[in-house]
Design a protein around this motif. Sequence first.
Motif, mmCIF file in Angstrom:
data_model
loop_
_atom_site.group_PDB
_atom_site.id
_atom_site.type_symbol
_atom_site.label_atom_id
_atom_site.label_comp_id
_atom_site.label_asym_id
_atom_site.label_seq_id
_atom_site.Cartn_x
_atom_site.Cartn_y
_atom_site.Cartn_z
ATOM 1 N N GLU A 390 10.743 -50.538 -10.886
ATOM 2 C CA GLU A 390 9.339 -50.954 -10.890
ATOM 3 C C GLU A 390 8.975 -51.605 -12.230
ATOM 4 O O GLU A 390 8.158 -52.530 -12.273
ATOM 5 C CB GLU A 390 8.443 -49.747 -10.622
ATOM 6 C CG GLU A 390 7.046 -50.107 -10.183
ATOM 7 C CD GLU A 390 6.990 -50.757 -8.819
ATOM 8 O OE1 GLU A 390 5.908 -51.269 -8.462
ATOM 9 O OE2 GLU A 390 8.013 -50.768 -8.099
ATOM 10 N N ARG A 391 9.575 -51.151 -13.313
ATOM 11 C CA ARG A 391 9.335 -51.787 -14.611
ATOM 12 C C ARG A 391 9.846 -53.221 -14.612
ATOM 13 O O ARG A 391 9.202 -54.119 -15.161
ATOM 14 C CB ARG A 391 10.028 -50.990 -15.725
ATOM 15 C CG ARG A 391 9.789 -51.565 -17.118
ATOM 16 C CD ARG A 391 10.306 -50.622 -18.185
ATOM 17 N NE ARG A 391 11.753 -50.564 -18.203
ATOM 18 C CZ ARG A 391 12.542 -51.427 -18.860
ATOM 19 N NH1 ARG A 391 12.002 -52.431 -19.534
ATOM 20 N NH2 ARG A 391 13.846 -51.286 -18.847
ATOM 21 N N SER A 394 7.407 -55.343 -12.781
ATOM 22 C CA SER A 394 6.127 -55.494 -13.483
ATOM 23 C C SER A 394 6.083 -56.748 -14.349
ATOM 24 O O SER A 394 5.016 -57.165 -14.788
ATOM 25 C CB SER A 394 5.848 -54.254 -14.334
ATOM 26 O OG SER A 394 6.779 -54.144 -15.404
ATOM 27 N N TYR A 398 1.329 -57.997 -11.170
ATOM 28 C CA TYR A 398 0.413 -57.042 -11.786
ATOM 29 C C TYR A 398 0.355 -55.735 -10.991
ATOM 30 O O TYR A 398 0.187 -54.657 -11.553
ATOM 31 C CB TYR A 398 -0.982 -57.664 -11.889
ATOM 32 C CG TYR A 398 -1.999 -56.754 -12.515
ATOM 33 C CD1 TYR A 398 -1.879 -56.358 -13.849
ATOM 34 C CD2 TYR A 398 -3.080 -56.273 -11.774
ATOM 35 C CE1 TYR A 398 -2.809 -55.517 -14.428
ATOM 36 C CE2 TYR A 398 -4.006 -55.424 -12.353
ATOM 37 C CZ TYR A 398 -3.862 -55.055 -13.671
ATOM 38 O OH TYR A 398 -4.780 -54.208 -14.248
ATOM 39 N N LEU A 401 2.986 -53.591 -12.193
ATOM 40 C CA LEU A 401 2.633 -53.058 -13.508
ATOM 41 C C LEU A 401 1.708 -51.856 -13.373
ATOM 42 O O LEU A 401 1.863 -50.859 -14.084
ATOM 43 C CB LEU A 401 1.981 -54.162 -14.347
ATOM 44 C CG LEU A 401 1.516 -53.752 -15.748
ATOM 45 C CD1 LEU A 401 2.691 -53.285 -16.598
ATOM 46 C CD2 LEU A 401 0.796 -54.917 -16.431
ATOM 47 N N ARG A 402 0.747 -51.929 -12.457
ATOM 48 C CA ARG A 402 -0.174 -50.797 -12.242
ATOM 49 C C ARG A 402 0.594 -49.573 -11.760
ATOM 50 O O ARG A 402 0.352 -48.455 -12.236
ATOM 51 C CB ARG A 402 -1.245 -51.167 -11.217
ATOM 52 C CG ARG A 402 -2.209 -52.251 -11.658
ATOM 53 C CD ARG A 402 -3.499 -52.212 -10.849
ATOM 54 N NE ARG A 402 -3.248 -52.192 -9.419
ATOM 55 C CZ ARG A 402 -3.148 -53.275 -8.655
ATOM 56 N NH1 ARG A 402 -3.247 -54.468 -9.214
ATOM 57 N NH2 ARG A 402 -2.948 -53.175 -7.373
ATOM 58 N N TYR A 403 1.480 -49.756 -10.812
ATOM 59 C CA TYR A 403 2.266 -48.634 -10.294
ATOM 60 C C TYR A 403 3.147 -48.038 -11.386
ATOM 61 O O TYR A 403 3.268 -46.815 -11.515
ATOM 62 C CB TYR A 403 3.128 -49.082 -9.117
ATOM 63 C CG TYR A 403 2.391 -49.250 -7.811
ATOM 64 C CD1 TYR A 403 1.100 -48.767 -7.645
ATOM 65 C CD2 TYR A 403 2.982 -49.871 -6.722
ATOM 66 C CE1 TYR A 403 0.425 -48.907 -6.458
ATOM 67 C CE2 TYR A 403 2.325 -50.012 -5.513
ATOM 68 C CZ TYR A 403 1.038 -49.533 -5.391
ATOM 69 O OH TYR A 403 0.366 -49.670 -4.200
ATOM 70 N N TYR A 404 3.772 -48.920 -12.160
ATOM 71 C CA TYR A 404 4.665 -48.453 -13.226
ATOM 72 C C TYR A 404 3.880 -47.675 -14.285
ATOM 73 O O TYR A 404 4.284 -46.587 -14.704
ATOM 74 C CB TYR A 404 5.369 -49.658 -13.856
ATOM 75 C CG TYR A 404 6.114 -49.339 -15.129
ATOM 76 C CD1 TYR A 404 7.286 -48.593 -15.105
ATOM 77 C CD2 TYR A 404 5.625 -49.780 -16.361
ATOM 78 C CE1 TYR A 404 7.968 -48.295 -16.274
ATOM 79 C CE2 TYR A 404 6.301 -49.491 -17.533
ATOM 80 C CZ TYR A 404 7.466 -48.742 -17.493
ATOM 81 O OH TYR A 404 8.133 -48.445 -18.646
ATOM 82 N N ALA A 405 2.744 -48.209 -14.690
ATOM 83 C CA ALA A 405 1.946 -47.552 -15.729
ATOM 84 C C ALA A 405 1.409 -46.203 -15.263
ATOM 85 O O ALA A 405 1.212 -45.288 -16.066
ATOM 86 C CB ALA A 405 0.784 -48.458 -16.138
ATOM 87 N N ALA A 406 1.201 -46.062 -13.964
ATOM 88 C CA ALA A 406 0.620 -44.826 -13.441
ATOM 89 C C ALA A 406 1.606 -43.661 -13.444
ATOM 90 O O ALA A 406 1.182 -42.496 -13.478
ATOM 91 C CB ALA A 406 0.125 -45.059 -12.006
ATOM 92 N N ILE A 408 4.849 -43.646 -15.398
ATOM 93 C CA ILE A 408 5.845 -43.620 -16.461
ATOM 94 C C ILE A 408 5.768 -42.330 -17.274
ATOM 95 O O ILE A 408 6.797 -41.744 -17.666
ATOM 96 C CB ILE A 408 5.709 -44.866 -17.375
ATOM 97 C CG1 ILE A 408 6.788 -44.843 -18.457
ATOM 98 C CG2 ILE A 408 4.323 -44.963 -17.952
ATOM 99 C CD1 ILE A 408 8.206 -44.817 -17.936
ATOM 100 N N ASP A 409 4.573 -41.839 -17.541
ATOM 101 C CA ASP A 409 4.419 -40.631 -18.353
ATOM 102 C C ASP A 409 4.917 -39.381 -17.626
ATOM 103 O O ASP A 409 5.311 -38.398 -18.252
ATOM 104 C CB ASP A 409 2.971 -40.436 -18.772
ATOM 105 C CG ASP A 409 2.522 -41.482 -19.782
ATOM 106 O OD1 ASP A 409 3.400 -42.041 -20.465
ATOM 107 O OD2 ASP A 409 1.317 -41.755 -19.863
#
Length: 414
Positions: A390-391, A394, A398, A401-406, A408-409
């Motif tokens: 997913e990265r 990204s 976009y 990118l939203r899925y990846y950012a949600a 990753i942590d």
Amino acid sequence: CSSDLKNFSKKIPNNLNILKYPITPSIIPLINFSLTKLNFLRKTSFEVLQLLLIYRFYQIRGCEDGDGYNGSDGPIYLGLIKSTFRTIGINLSFWNEKINNFKEIEQFVKQNFGLSLLKRGYKPFIHLWKKMRLISLELDLTHATMYGCKPQFEYKLNEERIFEVEYLLEFSNNNDLNIEKFANDRLNSFLNVSYQINDLLCKLHDYDNKPTIEEIDNQVKELIYIGDINYDLTNMNDYKNQNINLLSELNIIKSQSNIYSLVIIIQYILILHSEYLCSKDDGELIEKGRLKFQENFIKLIDNYLLISNNFLRVWEINEENYELLFLTCNDINELFDKLMMVTFFILIRLLRFQHSIKNNVDNNITNILKEYKKLYYNVLTVFRKLIYVERKLSRFWYKSLRYYAAVIDFADWF
């Protein structure tokens, strides 16, 4: 991403001309202009249906201009397709008691529809008519499977069987017979699984006659069985063309993933129901919930690993054949969203299992704990690989990118 898509045609082999002209945002104004000129809200025609299908193909592949949040935009165009579909008569069959041979069919078409037959006669036209019917049904069921909606098209198994498309030279709608055969095989495979998908989704949305847990469980098993028969990577057709074979493999993986993505969500809900039964004070219900939890949790992990493998295989194909990326990116994103939800559930449950038995000194329990830990780290490895893909996506979309950012942590948290 649109600038990258413009360079696709330079890399696509000549025998895959259909991919040289991807359906990008630039074609949408032309479609809207054509629909307006055809006065599609007042008059319907075969051309209107074709334009609506092209628009819908763009929606299901466009990450940013697609179906909207939870597929909320999809039913609008599916409703237009359905009304056009019924108005021009694609829901009708040419094969009935009143029509016994092709000459009568030709006369029937001329009298009742006023349609000009193709130069090669009526057979290619009827063949195209059947394809358009199956494609319309496929778009409806794909949306329903992806977002859990109720299918809009009415479906009866006995009526649909006569719409199986045949691979005959005189029926061909394409000059490249390899592509024609691939298209026919793809639609027939869909036809073979479509009834089970439709029936399952309709039962899940039947609030007047709610299905039992056992009925849903049995239908899921039947769907898996039919799907595995029709989408088997070990028994692929050879089209004597490497690129078409690649498209065939990609179609099998995507179709299989659509089925299993629906299956794992249903199994996830069944497991939650099992946990609910285990919270009761009734000993019989607790035992029933415990047995159902064990059965469905193992199946969920098996299906999760299978669909994750498909996810990674699609990305592997895309890395080797970049021109196919725009065909699959939206499917990868939607699949990623479901896989993340199921991943969190599996990892949290495995952590709970380990915590529950970690203080037990029994040797058998210790071995079970080791197996749980091993399974936990294997699932975690798959989880991180999915995030890595997913990265990569990204960089272009976009939505990715939203899925990846949600998520990753969460990888670091586990």
